[in-house]
Design an enzyme around this catalytic site. Structure first.
Site, PDB file in Angstrom:
ATOM      1  N   ASN A   1      -8.050  92.735  43.795  1.00  0.00           N
ATOM      2  CA  ASN A   1      -7.469  93.660  44.653  1.00  0.00           C
ATOM      3  C   ASN A   1      -7.021  94.721  43.921  1.00  0.00           C
ATOM      4  O   ASN A   1      -5.668  95.426  44.366  1.00  0.00           O
ATOM      5  CB  ASN A   1      -6.501  92.944  45.805  1.00  0.00           C
ATOM      6  CG  ASN A   1      -6.384  93.868  46.986  1.00  0.00           C
ATOM      7  OD1 ASN A   1      -5.048  93.862  47.284  1.00  0.00           O
ATOM      8  ND2 ASN A   1      -7.117  94.854  47.266  1.00  0.00           N
TER       9      ASN A   1
ATOM     10  N   CYS B   1     -12.153  91.912  47.184  1.00  0.00           N
ATOM     11  CA  CYS B   1     -12.690  91.812  45.998  1.00  0.00           C
ATOM     12  C   CYS B   1     -11.953  90.339  45.530  1.00  0.00           C
ATOM     13  O   CYS B   1     -11.279  89.964  46.154  1.00  0.00           O
ATOM     14  CB  CYS B   1     -12.535  93.065  45.064  1.00  0.00           C
ATOM     15  SG  CYS B   1     -11.019  93.596  44.702  1.00  0.00           S
TER      16      CYS B   1
ATOM     17  N   ASP C   1     -18.292  93.448  39.318  1.00  0.00           N
ATOM     18  CA  ASP C   1     -16.657  93.388  38.653  1.00  0.00           C
ATOM     19  C   ASP C   1     -16.470  94.201  37.426  1.00  0.00           C
ATOM     20  O   ASP C   1     -17.378  94.114  36.303  1.00  0.00           O
ATOM     21  CB  ASP C   1     -16.466  92.151  38.474  1.00  0.00           C
ATOM     22  CG  ASP C   1     -14.854  91.939  37.883  1.00  0.00           C
ATOM     23  OD1 ASP C   1     -14.198  92.785  37.520  1.00  0.00           O
ATOM     24  OD2 ASP C   1     -14.463  90.544  37.842  1.00  0.00           O
TER      25      ASP C   1
ATOM     26  N   CYS D   1      -9.205  96.514  41.353  1.00  0.00           N
ATOM     27  CA  CYS D   1     -10.208  97.416  41.073  1.00  0.00           C
ATOM     28  C   CYS D   1     -11.203  98.064  42.165  1.00  0.00           C
ATOM     29  O   CYS D   1     -11.007  99.096  42.835  1.00  0.00           O
ATOM     30  CB  CYS D   1     -11.312  96.828  39.973  1.00  0.00           C
ATOM     31  SG  CYS D   1     -10.106  96.632  38.591  1.00  0.00           S
ATOM     32  N   ARG D   2     -11.947  97.194  42.700  1.00  0.00           N
ATOM     33  CA  ARG D   2     -13.164  97.646  43.698  1.00  0.00           C
ATOM     34  C   ARG D   2     -12.696  97.619  45.261  1.00  0.00           C
ATOM     35  O   ARG D   2     -12.849  98.637  45.807  1.00  0.00           O
ATOM     36  CB  ARG D   2     -14.210  96.527  43.519  1.00  0.00           C
ATOM     37  CG  ARG D   2     -15.179  96.412  42.131  1.00  0.00           C
ATOM     38  CD  ARG D   2     -15.880  95.232  42.296  1.00  0.00           C
ATOM     39  NE  ARG D   2     -14.943  93.956  42.008  1.00  0.00           N
ATOM     40  CZ  ARG D   2     -15.502  92.815  42.021  1.00  0.00           C
ATOM     41  NH1 ARG D   2     -16.806  92.490  42.099  1.00  0.00           N
ATOM     42  NH2 ARG D   2     -14.430  91.625  42.000  1.00  0.00           N
ATOM     43  N   SER D   3     -12.000  96.724  45.519  1.00  0.00           N
ATOM     44  CA  SER D   3     -11.281  96.865  47.135  1.00  0.00           C
ATOM     45  C   SER D   3     -10.319  97.997  47.340  1.00  0.00           C
ATOM     46  O   SER D   3     -10.718  98.485  48.434  1.00  0.00           O
ATOM     47  CB  SER D   3     -11.132  95.338  47.377  1.00  0.00           C
ATOM     48  OG  SER D   3     -10.003  94.915  46.944  1.00  0.00           O
TER      49      SER D   3
HETATM   50  P1  4NP Z   1     -11.453  93.483  41.001  1.00  0.00           P
HETATM   51  O1  4NP Z   1     -11.444  93.360  39.447  1.00  0.00           O
HETATM   52  O2  4NP Z   1     -11.847  91.986  41.836  1.00  0.00           O
HETATM   53  O3  4NP Z   1     -12.434  94.474  41.624  1.00  0.00           O
HETATM   54  O4  4NP Z   1      -9.708  93.785  41.513  1.00  0.00           O
HETATM   55  C1  4NP Z   1     -10.754  92.310  38.850  1.00  0.00           C
HETATM   56  C2  4NP Z   1      -9.301  92.458  38.573  1.00  0.00           C
HETATM   57  C3  4NP Z   1      -8.833  91.536  37.846  1.00  0.00           C
HETATM   58  C4  4NP Z   1      -9.462  90.425  37.453  1.00  0.00           C
HETATM   59  C5  4NP Z   1     -10.858  90.255  37.605  1.00  0.00           C
HETATM   60  C6  4NP Z   1     -11.405  91.240  38.313  1.00  0.00           C
HETATM   61  N1  4NP Z   1      -8.840  89.280  36.445  1.00  0.00           N
HETATM   62  O5  4NP Z   1      -9.593  88.403  36.075  1.00  0.00           O
HETATM   63  O6  4NP Z   1      -7.480  89.552  36.411  1.00  0.00           O
END
Ligand code: 4NP
Length: 214
Positions: free
Chosen positions: A68, A65, A182, A70-72
């Protein structure tokens, strides 16, 4: 009892797993029951056996993602849990996750990802890292969450990269939403949606790639 490969190998399964084709005994039973209903008495051509015969090679899967956190890591945790529950751990050499960006390298997963997984009895154990060039040769499958991840991956994939790079959602049921949104700036509900998608896509992957009944 005969395994699916028996017309070809002559092997009768005496252990949990056929030593010739690596099908598990449950699959051997269900498949052999199915083939015994065929008009030819269950003898099927070698070509059809080969088309369903799994590789002895282990598979490696990397979930990707943006951050790294939340989703992945959630997808990694759900996939590992599903693999364990189905007794398929020996079919995988590596299951990992990473981000396309470096913002959160070294951090533990977002507490909302962890609590969502734990509410479903799924443990999470990961520290964020960014994608590396060698991931595209070390992993067989690089599965990402949204189109932005996919275009970032296609941009950094080296010419000699051998991994299959695609949306994790490609393993969803027909008509199911393919994109794992996201959830970072939203509420906890988004994490639950992500979780349910990860469950469905994990099963879809195992069905399609390992030909298991889930
Ligand atoms: P992920 O979610 O890609 O599923 O880990 C996010 C985590 C952090 C951010 C964006 C999306 N950020 O902008 O810091």
């Amino acid at each position: 009892m005969p395994c699916i490969c028996q017309p070809y190998s002559g092997i009768v399964v005496t252990a949990d797993r056929c030593s010739f084709c690596t099908y598990g005994i449950d699959i051997a039973i269900s498949t052999c029951n199915a083939t015994s209903q065929l008009k030819d008495g269950g003898k099927f051509p070698i070509s059809s056996f080969i088309s369903v015969m799994p590789q002895n090679d282990q598979i490696s899967v990397l979930f990707v993602c943006l951050g790294n956190i939340c989703r992945s890591p959630m997808s990694e945790a759900v996939f590992k849990h599903t693999v364990k529950e189905l007794g398929l751990e020996d079919r995988f050499s590596r299951i990992d996750s990473c981000g396309t960006a470096a913002y959160h390298v070294g951090e533990a997963p977002d507490p909302r990802s962890v609590s969502t997984c734990e509410s479903h009895g799924v443990p999470v154990n990961h520290y964020a890292r960014q994608i590396r060039q060698k991931d595209f040769t070390e992993f067989d499958y690089v599965l990402c969450m949204d189109r932005s991840n996919l275009s970032d991956l296609q941009r950094v994939k080296p010419r000699d990269g051998t991994a299959v790079v695609k949306l994790f959602g490609e393993y969803g049921e027909k008509g199911e939403k393919r994109i794992v949104d996201d959830p970072y700036y939203g509420g906890i509900d988004g994490f639950e949606v992500n979780f349910q998608q990860a469950v469905g896509f994990s099963k879809g992957f195992l069905k399609e790639v390992l030909k298991v009944n889930v």
